[in-house]
Design an enzyme around this catalytic site. Structure first.
Site: not given
Length: 421
Positions: A84, A221, A296
């Protein structure tokens, strides 16, 4: 990664070799930004007038260097690039060639990665270990596509998602997404939208156990970008508690720990990595031989690798103030001003002469929306229509999040892949 040097491998990778790669010489005595500016001038000079519109330069060497730095600093953590952040095919191809995995949140993102040869459609479920479907709430058609493509590791943080996975992709393994501690983020804070609270962990594990859907591990996250790197330790401690909770419930031992993103290249990354390495050793030391640790990162790889060149298409002088219009703006790649709290620092491509007078300047984007405002009160030398402004560090949440508002289509913006020797 194949034979040869990392750069040779990258230059022959799908997504990179498919397009024209512009080569230039990086002078060790010259600042890299100035060298890239010279390349931008060369591109403009050799373009036809019709092609002289805003464009990006992707310096592919930057990604190779950042990947090498990641391997040195977090040697036991495999990066799964967050698509993204910037889905440019050359960037994806370079990272795939270097050995990265991918964090995908939709069918389109999975298709973009699979098109580069990172797994193929129709493989048995679980065969593709280079993609994490890292969207805790997935549309059923996208989940069914993941099953067909062999993408069989996904995140969840609700009981309804367990039921959906059991119905649409029963052989998928899950990562329980935890709510991480506040990372003091200046941009994207995901805490209110995603993540299980501590008291929800056992019920969510039991839900998967009842549905006979395997839970392979835990993810979290802490937001992006992170300004308080100490939060990684707290998040890793919470992850270990979830690992222990699964054991207490009689579930098979977990084997994946996903520490999320929020990384920014430079000193901040080194500081975060030191905290993470220490916390993993302290908290997961007894399990690490059997636990795969992944992350990530998005902006870490993308942000500094891209430079934007935008053309001045309009000008107005009001006393000592100057107003300019450029052919990119907040609905194009400069949407990161809104989405990612980017603070643009444009500089004239022609450079500034010592002692040259500057003016408090406002720079607008090209749309008819008065809020399409890039900077205001920003000191710039006198510019003219046809001049160019350069924006550094424009790879994160820029071209991937633009729109077609007012007929200005971000997808038509040219990206030049540049390789320096």
């Amino acid at each position: 990664m194949g034979g040869g040097s990392p750069m040779q491998t990258v230059l022959s990778a799908p997504g990179v070799k498919d397009g024209k790669v512009v080569s230039f010489t990086l002078d060790a005595a010259t600042d890299e930004k100035d060298t890239v500016a010279g390349l931008i001038r060369s591109i403009i000079a050799t373009s036809s007038p019709a092609q002289r519109t805003a464009f990006h330069v992707f310096h592919i060497n930057t990604v190779v260097d950042l990947f090498s730095a990641w391997r040195r600093t977090l040697p036991n953590v495999r990066p799964y690039y967050a698509v993204k952040c910037n889905p440019d095919p050359a960037l994806l191809g370079a990272l795939a060639a270097l050995g990265a995995g991918f964090d995908c949140a939709s069918r389109a993102e999975m298709e973009a990665v699979l098109a580069l040869g990172v797994g193929v459609g129709g493989v048995p479920p679980g065969a593709n270990r280079s993609i994490v479907y890292a969207n805790p709430c997935k549309a059923e058609p996208h989940l069914e596509y993941a099953a067909e493509a062999g993408v069989a590791l996904a995140t969840y943080d609700t009981e309804s998602e367990v039921a959906k996975v059991a119905r649409c992709h029963p052989r998928c393994e899950l990562l329980l997404r935890l709510k991480g501690p506040d990372g003091g983020t200046t941009g994207g804070d995901l805490m209110n939208k995603y993540g299980a609270h501590a008291h929800e962990v056992s019920p969510l594990l039991r839900a998967a156990q009842r549905a006979r859907v395997a839970v392979a591990g835990v993810s979290f996250h802490v937001g992006s970008p992170v300004s308080r790197v100490d939060v990684y330790r707290g998040a890793i401690e919470s992850a270990r508690a979830a690992f222990d909770a699964a054991v207490a419930l009689g579930m098979p031992p977990m084997r994946v720990l996903d520490i999320g993103g929020g990384f920014r290249a430079g000193a901040a990354f080194d500081e975060a990595a030191a905290v993470i390495n220490d916390a993993l050793a302290d908290v997961f030391g007894d399990l690490l031989p059997c636990v795969e640790v992944i992350a990530e990162p998005g902006r870490y790889f993308a942000e500094t690798a891209f430079t934007l060149a935008a053309r001045v298409i309009g000008k107005r002088a009001r006393g000592e103030a100057r107003e300019y219009w450029i052919d990119d703006g907040l609905y194009g790649s400069l949407n990161n001003v809104l989405m990612d709290h980017k603070v643009p620092r444009p500089r004239p491509l022609a450079g500034a002469c010592p002692g040259e007078k500057t003016y408090a300047s406002t720079v607008f984007g090209p749309t008819c929306d008065s809020q399409d405002l890039v900077v205001t009160g920003y000191q710039l030398p006198e510019m003219s229509v046809g001049d160019w402004l350069v924006f550094d560090n424009m790879g994160a949440y820029s071209t991937g999040a633009g729109s077609k508002f007012n007929g200005f289509d971000i997808s038509e913006m040219k990206i030049y892949v540049a390789y320096s020797s």
